[in-house]
Enzyme design. Structure first.
Site, PDB file in Angstrom:
ATOM      1  N   LYS A 100       0.806  -1.215   0.000  1.00 21.73           N
ATOM      2  CA  LYS A 100       0.000   0.000   0.000  1.00 21.73           C
ATOM      3  C   LYS A 100       0.851   1.282   0.000  1.00 21.73           C
ATOM      4  O   LYS A 100       0.475   2.286  -0.586  1.00 21.73           O
ATOM      5  CB  LYS A 100      -0.935   0.031   1.220  1.00 21.73           C
ATOM      6  N   GLU A 122     -10.095   5.497   2.804  1.00 26.00           N
ATOM      7  CA  GLU A 122     -10.896   4.398   3.333  1.00 26.00           C
ATOM      8  C   GLU A 122      -9.921   3.277   3.637  1.00 26.00           C
ATOM      9  O   GLU A 122      -8.826   3.234   3.055  1.00 26.00           O
ATOM     10  CB  GLU A 122     -11.932   3.932   2.304  1.00 26.00           C
ATOM     11  N   SER A 383       2.029  -9.731  -0.898  1.00 22.64           N
ATOM     12  CA  SER A 383       1.618  -8.330  -0.771  1.00 22.64           C
ATOM     13  C   SER A 383       1.856  -7.741   0.614  1.00 22.64           C
ATOM     14  O   SER A 383       1.987  -6.525   0.751  1.00 22.64           O
ATOM     15  CB  SER A 383       0.146  -8.201  -1.149  1.00 22.64           C
TER      16      SER A 383
END
Ligand SMILES: *Cc1c(COP(=O)(O)O)cnc(C)c1O
Length: 397
Positions: A100, A122, A383
């Site tokens: 992210k 969000e 990830s």
């Protein structure tokens, strides 16, 4: 590292143009009150992207703050057990613990360039919220993060991290109280705050230009892996490229580095959140894409043990890649993902995020079923790391 913002490409996974279309998907279905704001973001991104100053600053932040480039790790023992050649792209080793941060650093720099003083975001698992709070602190911006009440309960550690970093966390108590509702609430909030606030979307979802912009910032994963595979593999390019898919940003960033090769692209979804594998065409959160729906077109709640995959849809570019047959989308159950966390931990000493474990689980199943040829090379994007999931896992393992 200087070239993180990608050379422009045409064809598959290129610039979707002004309407922001990926085949019949994408576009910008926003209320009139957001049209100007979304257009401003696109203009700013189109201007910043080729700017050497912007690219250089982002490259420096990715290296000095986020810890890039991330390693490519040969999973030696698991590979031997499965009879394949499994390479892990280690996004779990980035600062804040997931991919992210790649996207957020890009968007936070863009927000600052646009003169905005606050980031709105969000979050589902809390990883995007933590990354946003981190980038805001780093660049001297404020951060307001919308998070479903249910996710607040199951990801308490990340809620605390966001607050520690100075962000405001706003609980969302509508609907399924997860990511879908947090996204709706964040967009609604932005309507009244566009002058000073920038909406930092956490995946390849939302209205144009977000799906394209987020994929562009995440493409650093695929571009690095492409170079690393060229030295690691005698064939230069892996036969299979695998990533988990929530909204689809780590997968899109990975796929983008290999779209022009012979690699087979596989997106792995949670069985209970399989927008690409099981969804139907609809419009949600500003884009036309594939969403889980009931017979009347109402969006169905997603259910996954992995909060980051608990989203009923998929980014529009994945819908297009599916239709083209360029990528395929498969599903994995909660139990398979939990077993995969344990197996990877015990063979490689890596505790993966439950989201990432979905990709691992599919590789384990496909190798067992003979779907991957003996010795096949598989690049898998890990990830994120599993620290955030230990309290969930403690109940289940
Ligand atoms: C958020 C998250 C995901 C899912 O998001 P994508 O946009 O599909 O990449 C996957 N893994 C981790 C660790 C995450 O935090």
């Amino acid at each position: 590292m200087a070239d993180v913002l990608l050379r422009p490409r045409s064809g598959v996974m290129g610039d979707p143009g002004r309407p922001g279309r990926f085949g019949g998907y994408g576009g910008g279905y926003v209320p009139e009150s957001l049209v100007a704001a979304v257009r401003e973001v696109e203009e700013a991104f189109r201007e910043a992207r080729p700017d050497p100053g912007f690219r250089g600053t982002l490259a420096r932040l990715l290296a000095a703050h986020a810890g890039r480039p991330t390693p490519l790790t040969l999973a030696r023992r698991l590979s031997a057990e499965l009879g394949i050649n499994l390479l892990l792209k280690r996004e779990d080793l980035t600062h804040t613990g997931s991919h992210k941060i790649n996207n957020v650093l890009g968007q936070a720099l863009l927000a600052r360039r646009m003169g905005r003083t606050r980031l709105i975001a969000e979050t589902g698992a809390g990883q995007h919220g933590v990354a946003t709070a981190t980038a805001a602190a780093l660049l001297g911006l404020e951060a307001t993060v919308f998070m479903g009440q249910r996710d607040i309960e199951r990801q308490a550690l990340n809620v605390f991290r966001m607050r520690l970093l100075g962000a405001e966390v706003v609980p969302v108590t509508t609907g399924s109280r997860t990511l879908k509702d947090a996204t709706s609430q964040a967009m609604r909030h932005w309507v009244g705050a566009t002058e000073h606030s920038y909406y930092c979307v956490g995946s390849v979802i939302g209205p144009h230009p977000y799906p394209w912009m987020v994929r562009t910032f995440q493409r650093v994963i695929g571009d690095e892996a492409r170079v690393q595979c060229a030295t690691e593999l005698s064939t230069g390019v892996p036969e299979h490229v695998v990533a988990c898919v929530g909204g689809g940003s780590n997968a899109a960033g990975t796929f983008a580095g290999f779209a022009d090769t012979s690699a087979r692209l596989v997106g792995v979804e949670a069985e209970g959140g399989a927008g690409a594998a099981l969804g139907e065409v609809g419009v949600l959160h500003g884009a036309r894409s594939l969403f889980l729906q009931d017979g009347e077109g109402q969006i169905v709640e997603a259910h996954s043990v992995a909060a980051g995959l608990d989203y009923p849809g998929v980014g529009p570019e994945h819908a297009h890649l599916r239709d083209l047959g360029r990528a395929r989308y498969v599903t994995v159950t909660d139990d398979e993902a939990i077993s995969a966390v344990v197996r990877l931990a015990r063979t490689e000493g890596i505790v993966a995020a439950l989201e990432s474990a979905h990709a691992v689980a599919w590789v384990i199943r496909a190798a067992g079923a003979g779907e991957l040829a003996p010795g096949a090379s598989v690049l898998l994007t890990l990830s994120g790391r599993g620290d955030k999931d230990v309290s969930t896992l403690k109940e289940l393992v």
